[in-house]
Design a protein around this motif. Structure first.
Motif, PDB file in Angstrom:
ATOM      1  N   UNK A 134       0.790  -1.239   0.000  1.00 19.54           N
ATOM      2  CA  UNK A 134       0.000   0.000   0.000  1.00 19.54           C
ATOM      3  C   UNK A 134       0.814   1.278   0.000  1.00 19.54           C
ATOM      4  N   UNK A 135       2.090   1.185   0.336  1.00 20.09           N
ATOM      5  CA  UNK A 135       2.925   2.382   0.403  1.00 20.09           C
ATOM      6  C   UNK A 135       3.927   2.386  -0.740  1.00 20.09           C
ATOM      7  N   UNK A 136       3.902   3.474  -1.531  1.00 17.57           N
ATOM      8  CA  UNK A 136       4.910   3.593  -2.586  1.00 17.57           C
ATOM      9  C   UNK A 136       6.286   3.867  -1.995  1.00 17.57           C
ATOM     10  N   UNK A 137       6.303   4.610  -0.888  1.00 12.75           N
ATOM     11  CA  UNK A 137       7.575   4.963  -0.277  1.00 12.75           C
ATOM     12  C   UNK A 137       7.416   4.994   1.244  1.00 12.75           C
ATOM     13  N   UNK A 138       8.460   4.547   1.907  1.00  8.70           N
ATOM     14  CA  UNK A 138       8.539   4.611   3.363  1.00  8.70           C
ATOM     15  C   UNK A 138       9.818   5.351   3.724  1.00  8.70           C
ATOM     16  N   UNK A 139       9.683   6.357   4.564  1.00  5.42           N
ATOM     17  CA  UNK A 139      10.837   7.126   5.028  1.00  5.42           C
ATOM     18  C   UNK A 139      11.054   6.854   6.504  1.00  5.42           C
ATOM     19  N   UNK A 140      12.302   6.618   6.880  1.00  5.39           N
ATOM     20  CA  UNK A 140      12.617   6.353   8.281  1.00  5.39           C
ATOM     21  C   UNK A 140      14.013   6.871   8.590  1.00  5.39           C
ATOM     22  N   UNK A 141      14.200   7.309   9.795  1.00  3.28           N
ATOM     23  CA  UNK A 141      15.514   7.785  10.224  1.00  3.28           C
ATOM     24  C   UNK A 141      16.399   6.606  10.614  1.00  3.28           C
ATOM     25  N   UNK A 142      17.663   6.743  10.325  1.00  2.00           N
ATOM     26  CA  UNK A 142      18.617   5.685  10.668  1.00  2.00           C
ATOM     27  C   UNK A 142      18.546   5.392  12.160  1.00  2.00           C
ATOM     28  N   UNK A 149      12.457  -4.398  10.516  1.00  2.00           N
ATOM     29  CA  UNK A 149      13.840  -4.400  10.971  1.00  2.00           C
ATOM     30  C   UNK A 149      13.912  -3.502  12.202  1.00  2.00           C
ATOM     31  N   UNK A 150      14.544  -3.952  13.271  1.00  3.26           N
ATOM     32  CA  UNK A 150      14.536  -3.177  14.509  1.00  3.26           C
ATOM     33  C   UNK A 150      15.273  -1.850  14.412  1.00  3.26           C
ATOM     34  N   UNK A 151      16.334  -1.788  13.600  1.00  2.00           N
ATOM     35  CA  UNK A 151      17.149  -0.590  13.515  1.00  2.00           C
ATOM     36  C   UNK A 151      17.612  -0.401  12.076  1.00  2.00           C
ATOM     37  N   UNK A 152      17.073   0.615  11.419  1.00  2.00           N
ATOM     38  CA  UNK A 152      17.352   0.824   9.997  1.00  2.00           C
ATOM     39  C   UNK A 152      18.748   1.399   9.762  1.00  2.00           C
ATOM     40  N   UNK A 153      19.332   1.008   8.641  1.00  2.00           N
ATOM     41  CA  UNK A 153      20.609   1.552   8.191  1.00  2.00           C
ATOM     42  C   UNK A 153      20.409   2.333   6.898  1.00  2.00           C
ATOM     43  N   UNK A 154      21.243   3.326   6.672  1.00  2.00           N
ATOM     44  CA  UNK A 154      21.163   4.079   5.413  1.00  2.00           C
ATOM     45  C   UNK A 154      21.307   3.125   4.227  1.00  2.00           C
ATOM     46  N   UNK A 155      22.141   2.117   4.383  1.00  2.00           N
ATOM     47  CA  UNK A 155      22.379   1.151   3.300  1.00  2.00           C
ATOM     48  C   UNK A 155      21.169   0.259   3.025  1.00  2.00           C
ATOM     49  N   UNK A 156      20.140   0.325   3.869  1.00  3.77           N
ATOM     50  CA  UNK A 156      18.901  -0.429   3.605  1.00  3.77           C
ATOM     51  C   UNK A 156      18.035   0.259   2.555  1.00  3.77           C
ATOM     52  N   UNK A 157      18.377   1.483   2.194  1.00  2.00           N
ATOM     53  CA  UNK A 157      17.596   2.231   1.209  1.00  2.00           C
ATOM     54  C   UNK A 157      17.605   1.487  -0.123  1.00  2.00           C
ATOM     55  N   UNK A 158      16.440   1.102  -0.571  1.00  2.00           N
ATOM     56  CA  UNK A 158      16.305   0.303  -1.787  1.00  2.00           C
ATOM     57  C   UNK A 158      14.817   0.113  -2.074  1.00  2.00           C
ATOM     58  N   UNK A 176       2.861 -19.638 -10.467  1.00  2.00           N
ATOM     59  CA  UNK A 176       3.866 -18.600 -10.647  1.00  2.00           C
ATOM     60  C   UNK A 176       3.884 -17.655  -9.459  1.00  2.00           C
ATOM     61  N   UNK A 177       4.998 -16.966  -9.342  1.00  2.00           N
ATOM     62  CA  UNK A 177       5.192 -15.983  -8.275  1.00  2.00           C
ATOM     63  C   UNK A 177       4.553 -14.670  -8.710  1.00  2.00           C
ATOM     64  N   UNK A 178       3.717 -14.109  -7.861  1.00  2.00           N
ATOM     65  CA  UNK A 178       3.068 -12.825  -8.137  1.00  2.00           C
ATOM     66  C   UNK A 178       3.699 -11.770  -7.243  1.00  2.00           C
ATOM     67  N   UNK A 179       4.201 -10.709  -7.872  1.00  2.00           N
ATOM     68  CA  UNK A 179       4.889  -9.653  -7.141  1.00  2.00           C
ATOM     69  C   UNK A 179       3.980  -8.464  -6.903  1.00  2.00           C
ATOM     70  N   UNK A 180       4.220  -7.758  -5.796  1.00  2.00           N
ATOM     71  CA  UNK A 180       3.615  -6.465  -5.591  1.00  2.00           C
ATOM     72  C   UNK A 180       4.321  -5.415  -6.429  1.00  2.00           C
ATOM     73  N   UNK A 181       3.847  -4.193  -6.314  1.00  2.00           N
ATOM     74  CA  UNK A 181       4.401  -3.105  -7.129  1.00  2.00           C
ATOM     75  C   UNK A 181       5.649  -2.489  -6.525  1.00  2.00           C
ATOM     76  N   UNK A 182       5.991  -2.919  -5.320  1.00  2.00           N
ATOM     77  CA  UNK A 182       7.226  -2.445  -4.721  1.00  2.00           C
ATOM     78  C   UNK A 182       7.026  -1.249  -3.799  1.00  2.00           C
ATOM     79  N   UNK A 183       7.870  -1.162  -2.789  1.00  2.00           N
ATOM     80  CA  UNK A 183       7.899  -0.027  -1.859  1.00  2.00           C
ATOM     81  C   UNK A 183       9.325   0.479  -1.775  1.00  2.00           C
ATOM     82  N   UNK A 184       9.481   1.761  -2.024  1.00  2.00           N
ATOM     83  CA  UNK A 184      10.823   2.343  -1.928  1.00  2.00           C
ATOM     84  C   UNK A 184      11.076   2.754  -0.487  1.00  2.00           C
ATOM     85  N   UNK A 185      12.113   2.188   0.096  1.00  2.00           N
ATOM     86  CA  UNK A 185      12.517   2.530   1.459  1.00  2.00           C
ATOM     87  C   UNK A 185      13.640   3.544   1.408  1.00  2.00           C
ATOM     88  N   UNK A 186      13.449   4.637   2.079  1.00  2.00           N
ATOM     89  CA  UNK A 186      14.470   5.680   2.170  1.00  2.00           C
ATOM     90  C   UNK A 186      14.835   5.848   3.639  1.00  2.00           C
TER      91      UNK A 186
END
Lengths: 118, 114
Positions: free
Chosen positions: B7-15, B78-87, B101-111
């Motif tokens: 449901x979320x196109x993007x998720x923003x979280x502080x390191x 994830x209990x503690x986000x890293x900048x390198x988790x951005x993807x 077959x495997x059905x994929x979602x549309x993806x969520x961008x984590x920043x």
């Protein structure tokens, strides 16, 4: 252990030209998949092979797309002729029904080929 | 028919903060559920999967996901986000039958911000 290998990584062609993508799966993986990933979307299955047999090609546009896996290892996906709308990333994946519980039936993906049709 | 919703196109979280990327699914019968991560110009990397057993699945890079059958969800955490988790993160589902077959979602961008 080497992962799934794909080539080329990038390809730019003009519309109506043919193009081919190559995939070498993880050694011992008998199931091979080709996926299409459009920008901003999840991958969509084009075709699935069990050894050399195409067991699911229902999503492959057969008027212009073809695929082969002649010896049950490497595979080639071809588009002829390419259209502007074919611009996308083409992903190859492989899996095996054997291995550890974490590995069984898990699909491992290659880096993909980014196709641009001008 | 099988389907996956992210449901979320993007998720923003502080390191250093915990992160959650949401996924709900629809499938007849028992599902196989997967999470993959995609870095720029790279293929999809397998993170973890749920087949059966413990509802909390642990995967690569400190990620885990919780299968909730009543809510048909499989959220990635994830209990503690890293900048390198951005993807870009993809949830996927298929039925237990190996022919599905495997059905994929549309993806969520984590920043993850420093």
């Amino acid at each position: 252990e080497a992962g799934v290998v794909q080539s080329p990584r990038y390809k730019i062609i003009e519309k109506k030209q043919p193009v081919a993508f190559w995939c070498n799966p993880i050694s011992g993986h008998n199931t091979l998949y080709w996926y299409l990933q459009n920008l901003g979307q999840g991958p969509e299955l084009l075709i699935r092979y069990e050894n050399e047999e195409a067991v699911d090609d229902s999503q492959l546009p057969k008027d212009r797309f073809s695929a082969e896996r002649l010896k049950g290892v490497d595979s080639t996906l071809k588009i002829q002729p390419a259209e502007l709308g074919d611009s996308a990333v083409y992903l190859c994946a492989s899996s095996s029904p054997f291995g550890t519980s974490g590995e069984v039936d898990t699909q491992y993906f290659g880096p993909g080929t980014r196709l641009t049709v001008l | 028919a099988q389907s996956v919703a992210q449901p979320e196109d993007q998720v923003n979280v502080a390191e250093g903060n915990p992160l959650t990327v949401k996924c709900t699914y629809s499938v007849s019968g028992n599902p196989y559920l997967f999470w993959y991560v995609q870095y720029p110009n790279r293929g999809l990397q397998f993170l973890l999967k749920y087949i059966t057993g413990d509802n909390l699945v642990k995967g690569s890079y400190g990620f885990e996901a919780e299968f909730n059958k009543s809510q048909t969800s499989f959220h990635l955490k994830k209990p503690s986000a890293l900048v390198s988790d951005s993807a870009l993160y993809f949830c996927a589902v298929r039925r237990l039958s190996n022919t599905d077959k495997l059905i994929f979602g549309t993806g969520t961008r984590l920043q993850v911000f420093p």
